[in-house]
Design a protein around this motif. Structure first.
Motif, PDB file in Angstrom:
ATOM      1  N   TRP A  35       0.827  -1.207   0.000  1.00 40.27           N
ATOM      2  CA  TRP A  35       0.000   0.000   0.000  1.00 40.27           C
ATOM      3  C   TRP A  35       0.859   1.255   0.000  1.00 40.27           C
ATOM      4  N   TYR A  36       0.450   2.188  -0.813  1.00 43.74           N
ATOM      5  CA  TYR A  36       0.946   3.543  -0.751  1.00 43.74           C
ATOM      6  C   TYR A  36      -0.235   4.437  -0.372  1.00 43.74           C
ATOM      7  N   ARG A  37       0.053   5.641  -0.013  1.00 47.17           N
ATOM      8  CA  ARG A  37      -1.009   6.614   0.228  1.00 47.17           C
ATOM      9  C   ARG A  37      -0.583   7.987  -0.268  1.00 47.17           C
ATOM     10  N   GLN A  38      -1.591   8.795  -0.580  1.00 46.78           N
ATOM     11  CA  GLN A  38      -1.335  10.151  -1.024  1.00 46.78           C
ATOM     12  C   GLN A  38      -2.326  11.088  -0.359  1.00 46.78           C
ATOM     13  N   ALA A  39      -1.794  11.963   0.458  1.00 46.63           N
ATOM     14  CA  ALA A  39      -2.614  12.973   1.127  1.00 46.63           C
ATOM     15  C   ALA A  39      -2.716  14.200   0.228  1.00 46.63           C
ATOM     16  N   PRO A  40      -3.736  15.018   0.418  1.00 44.71           N
ATOM     17  CA  PRO A  40      -3.900  16.221  -0.406  1.00 44.71           C
ATOM     18  C   PRO A  40      -2.656  17.102  -0.362  1.00 44.71           C
ATOM     19  N   GLY A  41      -2.161  17.451  -1.537  1.00 44.13           N
ATOM     20  CA  GLY A  41      -1.016  18.332  -1.629  1.00 44.13           C
ATOM     21  C   GLY A  41       0.317  17.688  -1.332  1.00 44.13           C
ATOM     22  N   LYS A  85      -4.893   8.443  13.052  1.00 41.72           N
ATOM     23  CA  LYS A  85      -4.694   9.849  13.347  1.00 41.72           C
ATOM     24  C   LYS A  85      -5.193  10.688  12.175  1.00 41.72           C
ATOM     25  N   PRO A  86      -5.511  11.948  12.408  1.00 42.07           N
ATOM     26  CA  PRO A  86      -5.935  12.800  11.281  1.00 42.07           C
ATOM     27  C   PRO A  86      -4.907  12.838  10.151  1.00 42.07           C
ATOM     28  N   GLU A  87      -3.643  12.746  10.484  1.00 38.47           N
ATOM     29  CA  GLU A  87      -2.602  12.774   9.444  1.00 38.47           C
ATOM     30  C   GLU A  87      -2.548  11.504   8.614  1.00 38.47           C
ATOM     31  N   ASP A  88      -3.326  10.499   8.984  1.00 38.03           N
ATOM     32  CA  ASP A  88      -3.444   9.303   8.150  1.00 38.03           C
ATOM     33  C   ASP A  88      -4.462   9.492   7.023  1.00 38.03           C
ATOM     34  N   THR A  89      -5.156  10.610   7.034  1.00 31.34           N
ATOM     35  CA  THR A  89      -6.127  10.898   5.983  1.00 31.34           C
ATOM     36  C   THR A  89      -5.428  10.962   4.630  1.00 31.34           C
ATOM     37  N   ALA A  90      -5.909  10.147   3.695  1.00 26.83           N
ATOM     38  CA  ALA A  90      -5.279  10.056   2.379  1.00 26.83           C
ATOM     39  C   ALA A  90      -6.071   9.093   1.510  1.00 26.83           C
ATOM     40  N   VAL A 110      -9.436   7.190   2.835  1.00 27.45           N
ATOM     41  CA  VAL A 110      -9.522   7.064   4.287  1.00 27.45           C
ATOM     42  C   VAL A 110      -9.515   8.471   4.873  1.00 27.45           C
ATOM     43  N   THR A 111     -10.543   8.782   5.637  1.00 24.79           N
ATOM     44  CA  THR A 111     -10.654  10.087   6.279  1.00 24.79           C
ATOM     45  C   THR A 111     -10.736   9.885   7.779  1.00 24.79           C
ATOM     46  N   VAL A 112      -9.794  10.490   8.492  1.00 26.89           N
ATOM     47  CA  VAL A 112      -9.772  10.387   9.951  1.00 26.89           C
ATOM     48  C   VAL A 112     -10.124  11.762  10.510  1.00 26.89           C
ATOM     49  N   SER A 113     -11.300  11.842  11.078  1.00 26.57           N
ATOM     50  CA  SER A 113     -11.791  13.139  11.538  1.00 26.57           C
ATOM     51  C   SER A 113     -12.862  12.944  12.586  1.00 26.57           C
ATOM     52  N   SER A 114     -12.924  13.891  13.502  1.00 24.71           N
ATOM     53  CA  SER A 114     -13.982  13.853  14.509  1.00 24.71           C
ATOM     54  C   SER A 114     -15.163  14.700  14.054  1.00 24.71           C
TER      55      SER A 114
END
Length: 114
Positions: A35-41, A85-90, A110-114
């Motif tokens: 797995w790779y991931r890419q967060a916005p920006g 964590k929120p920084e895992d959002t990607a 995947v979105t990590v948010s409250s």
């Protein structure tokens, strides 16, 4: 080769998700999936990988929280993500590497948010 990823979604911080990715088509017995991931920006980054023999590799950000596994009979790789964590959002992309050539799945958000 086609890869179909699933399991993404919205989760609260501290929660868990399990991603799955099934490969189909011309699959060789020896390959490397992950797995790779890419967060916005941001650039796409490695999360974890696993060989057909079961050897694993993790990014520092994933160690201790994520677990990669695979079912060779199903040509499927899994990513169990805990303590998110929120920084895992990607967008998470699965891939398979065979004889030096990669193939990619379509990505699952995947979105990590409250």
């Amino acid at each position: 080769v086609q890869l179909q990823a699933s399991g993404g979604g919205l989760v609260q911080p501290g929660g868990s998700l399990r991603l799955s990715c099934a490969a189909s088509g011309n699959i060789f017995s020896m390959n490397y999936m992950g797995w790779y991931r890419q967060a916005p920006g941001k650039q796409r980054e490695l999360v974890a990988g696993i060989s057909s023999g079961g050897s694993t590799n993790y990014a520092d950000s994933a160690k201790g929280r994520f677990t990669i596994s695979r079912d060779n009979a199903k040509n499927t790789v899994y990513l169990q993500m805990n303590s998110l964590k929120p920084e895992d959002t990607a967008v998470y992309y699965c891939y398979i590497l065979q004889r030096g050539f990669p193939s990619w799945g379509q990505g699952t958000l995947v979105t990590v948010s409250s």
